[in-house]
Design a protein around this motif. Structure first.
Motif, PDB file in Angstrom:
ATOM      1  N   ASP B  21       1.062 -62.447 -18.765  1.00 15.52           N
ATOM      2  CA  ASP B  21       1.941 -61.964 -19.831  1.00 15.52           C
ATOM      3  C   ASP B  21       3.221 -62.792 -19.946  1.00 15.52           C
ATOM      4  OD1 ASP B  21      -0.078 -60.149 -19.900  1.00 15.52           O
ATOM      5  OD2 ASP B  21       1.049 -58.507 -18.989  1.00 15.52           O
ATOM      6  N   PHE B  23       4.671 -64.530 -17.612  1.00 20.57           N
ATOM      7  CA  PHE B  23       5.414 -64.718 -16.357  1.00 20.57           C
ATOM      8  C   PHE B  23       4.443 -65.270 -15.300  1.00 20.57           C
ATOM      9  CE2 PHE B  23       7.725 -61.587 -18.800  1.00 20.57           C
ATOM     10  CZ  PHE B  23       9.022 -62.090 -18.748  1.00 20.57           C
ATOM     11  N   HIS B  46       5.943 -63.288  -7.264  1.00 18.04           N
ATOM     12  CA  HIS B  46       6.420 -64.301  -8.219  1.00 18.04           C
ATOM     13  C   HIS B  46       7.305 -65.322  -7.512  1.00 18.04           C
ATOM     14  CE1 HIS B  46       5.089 -62.647 -12.178  1.00 18.04           C
ATOM     15  NE2 HIS B  46       4.832 -61.621 -11.376  1.00 18.04           N
ATOM     16  N   LYS B  51      10.789 -61.639 -12.354  1.00 20.39           N
ATOM     17  CA  LYS B  51       9.750 -60.698 -11.959  1.00 20.39           C
ATOM     18  C   LYS B  51       9.691 -60.569 -10.439  1.00 20.39           C
ATOM     19  CE  LYS B  51       8.559 -59.662 -16.079  1.00 20.39           C
ATOM     20  NZ  LYS B  51       8.988 -58.342 -16.569  1.00 20.39           N
ATOM     21  N   ASN B  52       9.348 -59.378 -10.006  1.00 28.31           N
ATOM     22  CA  ASN B  52       9.216 -59.088  -8.593  1.00 28.31           C
ATOM     23  C   ASN B  52       7.762 -59.319  -8.177  1.00 28.31           C
ATOM     24  OD1 ASN B  52       9.340 -58.085  -6.019  1.00 28.31           O
ATOM     25  ND2 ASN B  52      10.306 -56.165  -6.516  1.00 28.31           N
ATOM     26  N   THR B  54       3.331 -58.566  -9.369  1.00 30.62           N
ATOM     27  CA  THR B  54       2.373 -58.171 -10.399  1.00 30.62           C
ATOM     28  C   THR B  54       1.087 -57.721  -9.714  1.00 30.62           C
ATOM     29  OG1 THR B  54       3.275 -59.711 -12.029  1.00 30.62           O
ATOM     30  CG2 THR B  54       1.014 -59.004 -12.381  1.00 30.62           C
ATOM     31  N   GLN B  69       3.659 -54.788 -13.569  1.00 36.36           N
ATOM     32  CA  GLN B  69       4.491 -55.966 -13.344  1.00 36.36           C
ATOM     33  C   GLN B  69       5.930 -55.459 -13.242  1.00 36.36           C
ATOM     34  OE1 GLN B  69       4.891 -59.166 -16.473  1.00 36.36           O
ATOM     35  NE2 GLN B  69       3.846 -60.373 -14.897  1.00 36.36           N
ATOM     36  N   THR B  70       6.592 -55.783 -12.128  1.00 40.47           N
ATOM     37  CA  THR B  70       7.911 -55.179 -11.896  1.00 40.47           C
ATOM     38  C   THR B  70       9.017 -56.242 -11.948  1.00 40.47           C
ATOM     39  OG1 THR B  70       7.799 -55.446  -9.505  1.00 40.47           O
ATOM     40  CG2 THR B  70       6.875 -53.420 -10.400  1.00 40.47           C
ATOM     41  N   ASN B  71      10.230 -55.766 -12.110  1.00 42.77           N
ATOM     42  CA  ASN B  71      11.388 -56.664 -12.239  1.00 42.77           C
ATOM     43  C   ASN B  71      12.245 -56.623 -10.981  1.00 42.77           C
ATOM     44  OD1 ASN B  71      11.071 -57.552 -15.032  1.00 42.77           O
ATOM     45  ND2 ASN B  71      11.363 -55.373 -15.489  1.00 42.77           N
ATOM     46  N   SER B  75      19.212 -61.678 -10.664  1.00 41.82           N
ATOM     47  CA  SER B  75      18.584 -62.982 -10.874  1.00 41.82           C
ATOM     48  C   SER B  75      18.816 -63.919  -9.698  1.00 41.82           C
ATOM     49  CB  SER B  75      19.132 -63.619 -12.155  1.00 41.82           C
ATOM     50  OG  SER B  75      20.525 -63.811 -12.017  1.00 41.82           O
ATOM     51  N   ARG B  78      14.657 -63.659  -5.095  1.00 40.48           N
ATOM     52  CA  ARG B  78      13.247 -63.931  -5.373  1.00 40.48           C
ATOM     53  C   ARG B  78      12.398 -63.159  -4.363  1.00 40.48           C
ATOM     54  NH1 ARG B  78      12.090 -69.811  -2.509  1.00 40.48           N
ATOM     55  NH2 ARG B  78      10.109 -69.580  -3.564  1.00 40.48           N
TER      56      ARG B  78
END
Lengths: 361, 407
Positions: B21, B23, B46, B51-52, B54, B69-71, B75, B78
């Protein structure tokens, strides 16, 4: 067989033939030899295959390029031996010898200089005797570790085939060593004539599968599938063809597991004494101590490295060995194997490594 | 001569590619869960924010579906690594700079894959910590990880992540039970001798911390510029090195992973390429004889993809992650076949039946993914399940590639 050094890192399970493979080809590039009489329609069949999805990423090697005329639309001519064809296929004109060409194309693929072809079709000239080609693929161990002889497919014209068989020894050998026979021009020959001709072909090669082409076409698997005799039943012996007195083909079956030593020594003895007259021997063997079947392949005096498969096809666990010979009677080979098997059984020979030189030092 | 187009696919059939999607920049965490409802979920870390992680339903490998899929909350962090054991997933959080938060490890209950629930956050932030880079969670009891800690200060800032063992038997209360750092890397100790060329001084810190349930007393520890170590962790409070093998110099360090082959007495060791254009070449996959674990001996290297053809197409070129032969029913396990990733050199499978002469049996170097800014594939990690389905990921945009080996 694995050597002493690799046995140092044995995983504990008995694998005398190395890693068990899912298919006889393992990781090697499959190579199909398409042979057949002049004008039988080899090129038409190959050209049709290249248009199918199954024909993508195919390297076609043609010997005596030009004679059979692959048309210009498909073939972009270039200055070198290898040229890109319409659907991502490659065409190679066999100017140098087969060994050199194969080594070169494999190296060029690994370097990324050639598109990554997945299979090779070797189209031989109509007059070619296929046995030397099989010998090349068996004799060169470097090549044999990278290329797997997937099948020998022989294309025969139902109209002129019978006469060609009569007149040309190469044609008889093309039929005798084939895994599959493709019959073309059946509509011209008529069904009755075709049926009679098929009986002739089966007499010459009872283990081959015969497929009739329709409008110059067959299913892609008819050309591309792996060595048919491995998974299909062995045909009973048939009446010998009147014009093929010099070539005989027969299958042996063994219901009990075999000692590898007995098999290896028998095949070696045969190769030494009559290698010239063994056109081809191939089969799946149930070897004592092995989980899967062991694939053996012999061309004249040369034996391919045997490989063990992970499992038996269709679950049928029994040895089957097909011989295509010249002037050797079935009973002679049968007797040889029987004696070796009996002696090995009585001696209870353990599975061991061949002796290495220098053992006396 | 028909020239290559920068791709090389041999003995792998591509079943599906999912760019996740938009990412599709993936890290080095790949783990399979069989969810309580029977679905096979592939969890992917990721490479970088936003993104965190998926979760992808790969029950039908030809038709992968993103289920969640998480955030990440900020920023500057990672979550490069994750591992699943049963229905619990451990995720590593690393910050860009020391002192930033949040940094540590989070445990999730993934019984309902669509809705992962946080069970615990184990804080590893500190004035000299960037948190957790890689973790290993195999037995459901301990997380082994390369991490900083609130109370750990390295003598050199590049040495800020050591080996730590965290007891998660009670997943809501993770507890550190042991740690080890290479002597000479903690502040105050006599400093370790660093790699002389500053560009090749990448740090003496822990990377992969592989511990296999069949051999719970051993950790196979990669330590970047420190090479690799076999560790005795019988006493988890006091991990002790048994042996160390370091190929650099003359090689260029960054030893990334060590995978033991217990039955055969072998180990596979990979270095990581971290410089674009193959400038730190050669970064190789090595075969070691570890029949005597006190004396690991390199006996071969695996033939890498062609440098001239693939190293200059963009991004990195050289070894990185491998399939790690997990002792789980959902993992492919072999001591004959290994799967290795090479960034721009794609994914390569080797037959190491003869460990003195590894043979390439499959290669997957696809074209640059859609949206790639660097113009080449960058295969970052791989995982092979017990069905022999191969999953590999691109580092920037390509997402997930699902393959079937045909060898």
């Amino acid at each position: 067989m694995s050597n002493l050094l690799t046995r140092t890192f044995d995983a504990g399970d008995h694998r005398p033939f190395g890693r068990r493979l899912r298919s006889p080809r393992g990781a090697r590039v499959p190579l199909v030899v398409v042979t057949g009489f002049l004008g039988a329609g080899k090129t038409t069949l190959i050209r049709d295959l290249l248009r199918q999805p199954e024909g993508a990423d195919t390297l076609v090697i043609v010997n005596e390029f030009g004679e059979v005329g692959i048309d210009d639309a498909l073939l972009k001519t270039g200055g070198d031996a290898t040229v890109l064809m319409g659907n991502g296929c490659l065409c190679c004109t066999l100017r140098s010898d087969l060994q050199k060409t194969l080594v070169e194309v494999l190296a060029e693929r690994a370097r990324g200089e050639l598109p990554p072809f997945q299979q090779i079709i070797l189209e031989t000239s109509g007059l070619a005797d296929p046995v030397p080609i099989l010998q090349t693929l068996t004799a060169d161990r470097g090549l044999a570790s990278q290329i797997h002889l997937q099948a020998v497919v022989t294309v025969i014209d139902a109209v002129l085939g019978s006469r060609t068989l009569e007149e040309a020894p190469e044609a008889r050998r093309q039929v005798a060593v084939a895994d599959r026979l493709i019959l073309t021009k059946v509509d011209l020959a008529g069904v009755e004539a075709a049926r009679n001709f098929e009986a002739e072909l089966l007499a010459l090669n009872p283990s081959a599968k015969i497929v009739r082409a329709e409008n110059g076409k067959v299913s892609p698997q008819t050309i591309l599938a792996d060595n048919a005799q491995l998974t299909e039943p062995v045909y009973p012996p048939r009446e010998r063809a009147h014009h093929a007195a010099d070539v005989e083909s027969f299958a042996l079956r063994f219901d009990k597991p075999l000692d590898w030593i007995a098999v290896e020594q028998s095949l070696e003895l045969l190769a030494r004494l009559r290698g010239h007259d063994i056109l081809r021997a191939k089969g799946l063997l149930d070897i004592k101590g092995c989980k899967g079947p062991v694939v053996v392949h012999q061309v004249q005096h040369l034996t391919a490295k045997p490989v063990e498969l992970e499992s038996w096809p269709s679950g049928e666990r029994s040895s089957r060995l097909v011989f295509i010979t010249r002037n050797i009677a079935r009973r002679d080979i049968e007797t040889l194997l029987d004696i070796a098997i009996r002696l090995a059984g009585e001696a209870n020979v353990p599975m061991s490594e061949p002796a290495t030189d220098g053992s006396n030092d | 001569m028909a020239k290559g187009n920068g791709t090389l696919v041999h003995n792998f059939k591509l079943l599906a590619n999912h760019q996740l999607d938009g990412f599709g920049g993936m890290g080095e965490g790949m783990s399979i869960q069989i969810a309580p409802d029977g679905r096979r979920i592939l969890w992917l870390a990721h490479e970088s924010a936003p993104k965190n992680f998926t979760g992808v339903d790969v029950t039908d490998p030809k038709n992968p579906k993103v289920v969640v899929q998480t955030n990440l909350p900020t920023s500057h962090m990672r979550s490069n690594s994750l591992e699943v054991s049963g229905n619990i997933m451990a995720v590593a959080y690393q910050t860009q700079k020391q002192g930033q938060k949040p940094a540590g490890m989070e445990l999730f209950d993934i019984s309902k894959p669509e809705n992962p629930k946080s069970i615990a956050f184990f804080d590893r932030s500190g004035p000299h910590s960037r948190g957790v880079h890689v973790l290993w969670f195999h037995d459901g009891e301990y997380v082994h990880m390369a991490a900083g800690a609130p109370d750990f200060e390295a003598g050199h800032e590049l040495d800020d992540q050591c080996y730590q063992i965290i007891d998660v038997k009670n997943p809501s209360k993770p507890t550190e039970v042991g740690r080890w750092w290479m002597p000479g890397t903690k502040k105050g100790e006599t400093p370790i001798k660093r790699h002389e060329k500053p560009a090749l001084d990448k740090g003496f810190r822990a990377h992969n911390t592989n511990v296999y349930p069949s051999h719970p007393d051993r950790c196979y520890l990669a330590y970047l510029d420190g090479g690799m170590l076999i560790m005795d962790i019988k006493d988890k409070a006091n991990p002790k090195p048994i042996s160390r093998w370091d190929n650099s110099p003359p090689y260029t360090g960054f030893t990334h992973t060590m995978i033991p082959m217990f039955k055969r007495g072998l180990a596979i060791v990979a270095d990581e390429s971290t410089v674009d254009g193959g400038k730190d070449w050669p970064k190789l996959v090595w075969i070691l004889d570890i029949r005597d674990e006190k004396n690991p001996i390199p006996i071969a290297t695996c033939p890498p993809p062609a440098f001239d053809e693939f190293a200059h197409r963009g991004g990195r070129f050289g070894a990185h992650n491998m399939h790690e032969n997990l002792e789980l029913p959902t993992s492919f396990h072999s001591e004959d076949i290994i799967f290795c990733t090479y960034f721009g050199g794609g994914l390569v499978a080797y037959d190491i039946s003869n460990p003195y002469r590894p043979e390439t049996v499959g290669t997957f170097i696809p074209p640059a993914p859609n949206g790639s800014k660097i113009g080449a594939i960058q295969i970052n990690d791989c995982f092979v399940d017990e069905r022999r389905i191969v999953y590999c990921v691109d580092r920037f945009t390509g997402g997930l590639y699902i393959l079937e080996p045909t060898f």
